[in-house]
Design an enzyme around this catalytic site. Structure first.
Site, PDB file in Angstrom:
ATOM      1  CG  HIS A 133      44.933 100.516 -32.141  1.00 57.15           C
ATOM      2  ND1 HIS A 133      45.249  99.564 -33.061  1.00 57.15           N
ATOM      3  CD2 HIS A 133      44.432 101.549 -32.861  1.00 57.15           C
ATOM      4  CE1 HIS A 133      44.947  99.976 -34.273  1.00 57.15           C
ATOM      5  NE2 HIS A 133      44.460 101.186 -34.195  1.00 57.15           N
ATOM      6  N   GLY A 184      52.018  98.891 -33.635  1.00 56.59           N
ATOM      7  CA  GLY A 184      51.519  98.712 -34.997  1.00 56.59           C
ATOM      8  C   GLY A 184      50.992 100.023 -35.544  1.00 56.59           C
ATOM      9  CG  HIS A 185      47.763 103.471 -35.368  1.00 55.42           C
ATOM     10  ND1 HIS A 185      48.338 104.736 -35.403  1.00 55.42           N
ATOM     11  CD2 HIS A 185      46.586 103.586 -36.016  1.00 55.42           C
ATOM     12  CE1 HIS A 185      47.531 105.566 -36.039  1.00 55.42           C
ATOM     13  NE2 HIS A 185      46.465 104.904 -36.432  1.00 55.42           N
ATOM     14  CG  HIS A 259      46.664 103.164 -41.727  1.00 51.12           C
ATOM     15  ND1 HIS A 259      46.798 104.261 -40.916  1.00 51.12           N
ATOM     16  CD2 HIS A 259      45.366 102.774 -41.615  1.00 51.12           C
ATOM     17  CE1 HIS A 259      45.643 104.515 -40.320  1.00 51.12           C
ATOM     18  NE2 HIS A 259      44.754 103.628 -40.734  1.00 51.12           N
ATOM     19  CD  GLU A 311      41.266 103.142 -42.208  1.00 50.69           C
ATOM     20  OE1 GLU A 311      40.320 103.874 -41.935  1.00 50.69           O
ATOM     21  OE2 GLU A 311      41.970 102.578 -41.339  1.00 50.69           O
ATOM     22  CD  GLU A 327      41.408 108.271 -41.124  1.00 50.30           C
ATOM     23  OE1 GLU A 327      41.906 107.276 -41.683  1.00 50.30           O
ATOM     24  OE2 GLU A 327      41.283 108.380 -39.888  1.00 50.30           O
ATOM     25  CB  CYS A 410      40.130 108.231 -35.484  1.00 51.01           C
ATOM     26  SG  CYS A 410      39.736 107.796 -37.189  1.00 51.01           S
ATOM     27  CB  CYS A 411      38.013 112.159 -38.383  1.00 46.07           C
ATOM     28  SG  CYS A 411      38.721 110.923 -39.489  1.00 46.07           S
TER      29      CYS A 411
END
Ligand code: FUB
Ligand code: ZN
Length: 647
Positions: A133, A184-185, A259, A311, A327, A410-411
């Protein structure tokens, strides 16, 4: 293929003043409750002070736990930036300035900027783009830097992040001497485009494009770096690069996969890149993925990703309700992507989805009072026995209320930045057309070549479909005002200065083209009946069921209004459904009421199964009350259902 085009312009939150109505109230709660509550959590967990730690600091090992802590702080700073744009708050600004000073002081001389890898594992930088990340964190900090600079004109964070972007640009790219890596993200693509828009530095756009283009190419970068770490690439913990949308180049992808947050951030970033580079091959791929996602893989709430395991996405029409992951961040990411798509391919098919995801999947993520959050957003909740109790974040016997915080939070800050910036989603404009997407009281200002235009709105939307718009100008100007006619609306009327006008509807927008004068009024009346929504027959989870929707709002039944065992409540096909505003509920919200039946088989002997022939159905007449889905779990705990039996 490249073409000569630029995306439509959004207005920054500073040009939008959502004075009242739905978003006015939500922004006030966001500012006064959510943003401070998140800061307290950032401080309590050590995130706010992580930047002040140094490698030699003995406290560090137990205080920095996540490799992506910086993203949480970044999203909070971004929320603060947007909030300051519409509501100056010197105390909040001072607090944010302090955090920013600490971040800048933590930057390494070569520009590197990441609290975890500066303090905890300094020798592991850039060794695992697939999982660790670093580029994701960088993206969030870049987004915050752009927002904070636009809000305050202060350059400390922006300068730090452009130095970091330069550092990343020196390390990654197509050139021989650079690493051919990508995140990756995904997220940095969005951040780099915002840095490009803020600074005009084209290298940042090129780097965003590089990350999009390189993704999924062979030889596969994630294999290469795994081998360099001494690992067997085939032992990737998630087994397949579908998880991070890197199984093949994006231009060859046709379905939403993996994801969900990663996917939608990638698609949104790629749309931005396509817009600024004129690359139509990217747009072609994104259109295919958009169609797949919205016609087969999206919940009626605008939620994405049914599965906990990744996810994310599974397969078409697989939309379970009780175990839905959906999510909050994924709905927010869908809002971003939808807006970016509209801005390069102006069509209400995007903004209709944007509105759905915003009012339902996104806003369900925060409590009415603003300090509690959902991570997963199921569409059915049966709180007493939930088979998924071991998953954090889902509503279970233990966790069916929104939480103040999560181990992976994260949300909450994502939600805070979305709500603070919702003014930027009200309209898009080109040189000669103003597209109004969202209806809410207040005003939005846009700069057209002929001068500034201010569009004022008065409305009770989303509880009513009448919208009055007033055009404010310094001098008469010719342009098209394009008003979104939502896909849920079966009929509409437009009056200009009191006279009914035929409007030309193009790609979902009613276009009014004329020379506008200061004070011209437009009245838009959108029919807003209660709709019984059916799902595609292949959505097996919803067979024989309906959901209720009025305007953009999806409704649900809660136990507190309707009693327990909601699975036994059946809405007869012919039942009259009434829409009202309940002023005693959450400051005044839409509710739907009607007659239903409770189908309770009489003479149940007590066994788990019985032959039906010995049963007698006893249908008890009941009335039901449905409230907006986004507001569930704000009162007494209990069951909730979006999809209800129809009989
Ligand atoms: O990995 C960073 C964020 O945490 C993701 O976007 C969320 O899905 C959660 O896993
Ligand atoms: Zn999240």
């Amino acid at each position: 293929m490249t073409a000569n085009w630029e995306p439509l312009h959004s207005v920054p939150a500073s040009q939008a003043s959502l004075t009242g109505g739905y978003w006015g109230a939500r922004q006030r709660i966001n500012r006064t409750v959510t943003i401070p509550a998140i800061y307290q959590q950032l401080e309590r967990t050590g995130r706010a002070s992580a930047w002040m730690l140094r490698e030699s600091d003995e406290r560090h090992d137990h205080r920095i736990v996540h490799k992506f802590w910086d993203s949480d702080l970044g999203k909070w700073l971004e929320a603060v930036g947007y909030s300051l744009m519409s509501q100056p708050d010197p105390e909040l600004e001072r607090l944010a300035d302090g955090v920013i000073q600490a971040i800048a002081a933590g930057q390494l001389p070569d520009g590197y900027l990441n609290s975890y890898f500066t303090v905890i594992e300094p020798d592991q930088k850039w060794r695992n783009l697939r999982d660790w990340h670093e580029l994701y964190n960088a993206g969030h900090l870049m987004e915050s830097a752009a927002a904070y600079y636009q809000a305050t004109g202060k350059r400390v964070l922006l300068d730090a992040l452009t130095r970091y972007a330069d550092h990343i640009d020196e390390r990654f790219g197509a050139e021989e001497h650079k690493r051919h890596g990508y995140p990756g993200h995904p997220e940095i693509e969005l951040g780099l485009v915002k840095l490009y828009r803020t600074t005009g530095e084209r290298r940042y756009l090129n780097l965003a494009k590089y990350f999009v283009d390189e993704r999924g190419q062979s030889p596969h970068y994630f294999d290469i770096e795994a081998t360099e770490r001494g690992e067997d690439p085939r032992k990737f913990w998630f087994k397949t690069y579908h998880y991070c949308q890197a199984h093949k180049p994006l231009r060859e992808q046709t379905t939403a996969t993996g994801h969900a947050v990663r996917a939608a951030y990638l698609y949104a970033g790629a749309a931005d890149v396509s817009g600024h580079t004129g690359d139509s091959t990217l747009l072609d791929a994104l259109r295919l993925i958009w169609d797949d996602l919205t016609s087969k893989q999206m919940y009626v709430t605008g939620g994405l990703g049914p599965a906990h395991a990744n996810e994310g996405f599974t397969f078409g029409y697989d939309l379970p309700n009780e175990s839905a992951y959906a999510e909050t961040c994924a709905s927010i990411a869908l809002v971003f992507w939808a807006k970016s798509m509209f801005d390069i391919d102006p069509d209400s098919r995007y903004t209709d989805v944007m509105e759905r995801a915003l009012y339902n999947g996104t806003m369900a993520g925060v409590s009415y009072e603003g300090g509690h959050f959902f991570y997963a957003n199921p569409l059915t909740s049966y709180p007493y026995v939930n088979p998924h109790a071991h998953f954090s974040g889902i509503n279970t016997a233990k966790h069916y209320r929104r939480e103040e915080w999560f181990d992976c939070p994260c949300c909450p800050p994502n939600l805070a930045r979305m709500v603070a910036n919702v003014g930027a989603y009200v309209l898009s404009h080109s040189a000669d057309t103003l597209y109004v997407h969202l209806y809410n009281p207040g005003s939005v200002r846009a700069s057209l070549p002929g001068g500034q235009v201010r569009i004022e709105q008065q409305t009770d939307y989303p509880w009513a479909g009448d919208i009055q718009l007033t055009v404010r100008l310094d001098q008469p100007a010719a342009f098209s005002l394009a008003l979104r006619i939502p896909d849920w609306c079966p009929g509409f009327q437009v009056r200009v200065n009191g006279s009914t006008t035929g409007a030309d509807v193009q790609r979902g927008y009613a276009r009014l083209t004329r020379t506008w004068n200061d004070g011209d009024t437009v009245e838009l009346a959108l029919a807003m009946p209660v709709e019984r929504i059916a799902a595609h027959p292949k959505v097996r989870h919803n067979a024989g069921m309906i959901a209720l929707q009025r305007g953009p709002i999806v409704y649900c039944l809660e136990e507190v209004d309707n009693g327990a065992e909601l699975a036994n409540v059946v809405i007869p096909r012919g039942a009259v459904l009434r829409a009202d505003v309940d002023n005693a509920l959450f400051g005044g919200v839409g509710v739907i009421t009607g007659d239903a039946i409770r189908s309770v088989p009489a003479a149940w002997s007590g066994g788990l199964y019985q032959p039906q022939r010995v049963l007698r159905d006893e249908n008890q007449p009941v009335t039901f009350k449905a409230i907006p889905y986004s507001l569930w779990a704000n009162r007494q705990p209990g069951e909730m259902r979006v999809w209800m039996r129809e009989g």
